[in-house]
Design a protein around this motif. Sequence first.
Motif, PDB file in Angstrom:
ATOM      1  N   LYS A  92       0.591  -1.169  -0.142  1.00  0.00           N
ATOM      2  CA  LYS A  92       0.043   0.175  -0.005  1.00  0.00           C
ATOM      3  C   LYS A  92       1.045   1.242   0.087  1.00  0.00           C
ATOM      4  N   GLY A  93       2.299   1.067   0.139  1.00  0.00           N
ATOM      5  CA  GLY A  93       3.135   2.214   0.206  1.00  0.00           C
ATOM      6  C   GLY A  93       4.510   1.803   0.123  1.00  0.00           C
ATOM      7  N   GLN A  94       5.472   2.412   0.484  1.00  0.00           N
ATOM      8  CA  GLN A  94       6.691   2.178   0.311  1.00  0.00           C
ATOM      9  C   GLN A  94       7.441   2.626   1.397  1.00  0.00           C
ATOM     10  N   ALA A  95       8.680   1.922   2.165  1.00  0.00           N
ATOM     11  CA  ALA A  95       9.680   2.184   2.998  1.00  0.00           C
ATOM     12  C   ALA A  95      10.888   2.488   2.450  1.00  0.00           C
ATOM     13  N   VAL A  96      11.629   3.349   3.133  1.00  0.00           N
ATOM     14  CA  VAL A  96      12.993   3.615   2.602  1.00  0.00           C
ATOM     15  C   VAL A  96      13.978   3.527   3.664  1.00  0.00           C
ATOM     16  N   LEU A 121       9.853   1.069  11.352  1.00  0.00           N
ATOM     17  CA  LEU A 121       8.566   0.318  11.055  1.00  0.00           C
ATOM     18  C   LEU A 121       7.965  -0.566  12.203  1.00  0.00           C
ATOM     19  N   LYS A 122       6.484  -0.526  12.353  1.00  0.00           N
ATOM     20  CA  LYS A 122       5.996  -1.543  13.435  1.00  0.00           C
ATOM     21  C   LYS A 122       5.473  -2.546  12.596  1.00  0.00           C
ATOM     22  N   LEU A 123       5.809  -3.994  12.827  1.00  0.00           N
ATOM     23  CA  LEU A 123       5.090  -5.117  12.451  1.00  0.00           C
ATOM     24  C   LEU A 123       4.021  -5.547  13.453  1.00  0.00           C
ATOM     25  N   LYS A 124       2.957  -5.857  13.121  1.00  0.00           N
ATOM     26  CA  LYS A 124       1.656  -6.341  13.947  1.00  0.00           C
ATOM     27  C   LYS A 124       1.256  -7.702  13.426  1.00  0.00           C
ATOM     28  N   THR A 125       1.059  -8.653  14.002  1.00  0.00           N
ATOM     29  CA  THR A 125       0.579  -9.815  13.597  1.00  0.00           C
ATOM     30  C   THR A 125      -0.571 -10.364  14.815  1.00  0.00           C
ATOM     31  N   GLU A 157      -8.909 -23.563  13.205  1.00  0.00           N
ATOM     32  CA  GLU A 157      -9.868 -24.499  12.953  1.00  0.00           C
ATOM     33  C   GLU A 157      -9.360 -25.585  12.186  1.00  0.00           C
ATOM     34  N   GLY A 158      -9.797 -26.921  12.686  1.00  0.00           N
ATOM     35  CA  GLY A 158      -9.313 -28.207  11.920  1.00  0.00           C
ATOM     36  C   GLY A 158      -7.938 -28.078  11.999  1.00  0.00           C
ATOM     37  N   ILE A 159      -7.281 -28.216  10.999  1.00  0.00           N
ATOM     38  CA  ILE A 159      -5.803 -28.248  10.647  1.00  0.00           C
ATOM     39  C   ILE A 159      -5.114 -26.909  10.357  1.00  0.00           C
ATOM     40  N   THR A 160      -5.789 -26.061  10.153  1.00  0.00           N
ATOM     41  CA  THR A 160      -5.408 -24.446   9.673  1.00  0.00           C
ATOM     42  C   THR A 160      -5.727 -23.509  10.237  1.00  0.00           C
ATOM     43  N   SER A 161      -4.713 -22.538  10.127  1.00  0.00           N
ATOM     44  CA  SER A 161      -4.829 -21.205  11.139  1.00  0.00           C
ATOM     45  C   SER A 161      -4.696 -19.893   9.929  1.00  0.00           C
ATOM     46  N   ILE A 162      -5.324 -18.996   9.981  1.00  0.00           N
ATOM     47  CA  ILE A 162      -5.154 -17.899   9.047  1.00  0.00           C
ATOM     48  C   ILE A 162      -4.479 -16.611  10.077  1.00  0.00           C
ATOM     49  N   ARG A 163      -3.440 -16.055   9.579  1.00  0.00           N
ATOM     50  CA  ARG A 163      -2.590 -15.027  10.477  1.00  0.00           C
ATOM     51  C   ARG A 163      -2.559 -13.894   9.492  1.00  0.00           C
ATOM     52  N   HIS A 164      -2.537 -12.696  10.173  1.00  0.00           N
ATOM     53  CA  HIS A 164      -2.733 -11.372   9.506  1.00  0.00           C
ATOM     54  C   HIS A 164      -1.283 -10.801   9.929  1.00  0.00           C
ATOM     55  N   VAL A 165      -0.778  -9.939   8.896  1.00  0.00           N
ATOM     56  CA  VAL A 165       0.390  -9.080   9.519  1.00  0.00           C
ATOM     57  C   VAL A 165       0.022  -7.813   8.851  1.00  0.00           C
ATOM     58  N   GLU A 166       0.279  -6.766   9.581  1.00  0.00           N
ATOM     59  CA  GLU A 166       0.173  -5.382   9.139  1.00  0.00           C
ATOM     60  C   GLU A 166       1.627  -4.566   9.332  1.00  0.00           C
ATOM     61  N   ILE A 167       2.069  -3.803   8.375  1.00  0.00           N
ATOM     62  CA  ILE A 167       3.398  -2.957   8.562  1.00  0.00           C
ATOM     63  C   ILE A 167       2.936  -1.609   8.626  1.00  0.00           C
ATOM     64  N   PHE A 168       3.490  -1.105   9.447  1.00  0.00           N
ATOM     65  CA  PHE A 168       3.071   0.524   9.474  1.00  0.00           C
ATOM     66  C   PHE A 168       4.546   1.396   9.487  1.00  0.00           C
ATOM     67  N   ASN A 169       4.424   2.455   8.953  1.00  0.00           N
ATOM     68  CA  ASN A 169       5.421   3.491   8.954  1.00  0.00           C
ATOM     69  C   ASN A 169       5.150   4.355  10.292  1.00  0.00           C
ATOM     70  N   ILE A 170       6.054   3.930  11.285  1.00  0.00           N
ATOM     71  CA  ILE A 170       5.773   4.852  12.980  1.00  0.00           C
ATOM     72  C   ILE A 170       5.767   6.151  12.857  1.00  0.00           C
ATOM     73  N   ALA A 171       6.624   6.844  11.860  1.00  0.00           N
ATOM     74  CA  ALA A 171       6.736   8.321  11.785  1.00  0.00           C
ATOM     75  C   ALA A 171       5.450   8.824  11.363  1.00  0.00           C
ATOM     76  N   THR A 172       4.742   8.026  10.292  1.00  0.00           N
ATOM     77  CA  THR A 172       3.482   8.623   9.713  1.00  0.00           C
ATOM     78  C   THR A 172       2.156   7.879  10.083  1.00  0.00           C
ATOM     79  N   ASN A 173       2.498   6.923  10.575  1.00  0.00           N
ATOM     80  CA  ASN A 173       1.179   5.788  11.159  1.00  0.00           C
ATOM     81  C   ASN A 173       0.549   5.401   9.846  1.00  0.00           C
ATOM     82  N   LYS A 174       1.471   5.500   8.749  1.00  0.00           N
ATOM     83  CA  LYS A 174       0.815   5.105   7.273  1.00  0.00           C
ATOM     84  C   LYS A 174       0.839   3.669   7.219  1.00  0.00           C
TER      85      LYS A 174
END
Length: 129
Positions: free
Chosen positions: A62-66, A71-75, A81-98
């Motif tokens: 959704k953007g770029q980092a230089v 960066l803040k990584l959140k998961t 359920e069953g044998i599978t799991s769904i995991r999410h990761v979000e990466i934000f620029n801390i200075a801009t909170n973008k």
Amino acid sequence: MQIFEKTTTVSKEDLDQLNHVNNVRYVQWVQDIAEQHWLQNATEAILNDFFWVLLAHHIEYKGQAVLGDLLKLKTFVSKSEGITSIRHVEIFNIATNKLICTSETKWCFMNRSTKKPTRIPEEVAILFD
């Protein structure tokens, strides 16, 4: 839902020829934070008996980092359920909170001794609630 977070600073090794973070590095960060979250929460007994394999990976940029960006990584795990799991990761620029990257991965829970998929026991599922 339990959220696991960490920060990282973009280094020269993270960059591609366009001087922004290489797409492959984002994929590595997604895998690394998933593993760190698992290792932080799982007991030694669970780690000795089970492991995860990646079945599917969707990433959206959704953007770029230089160089030098903090960066803040959140998961978090949204479903197990069953044998599978769904995991999410979000990466934000801390200075801009973008938000600069999101990922959804599907993992399969595996029995270490049989090397076969196995149902996720309640003791593992609750580790990420």
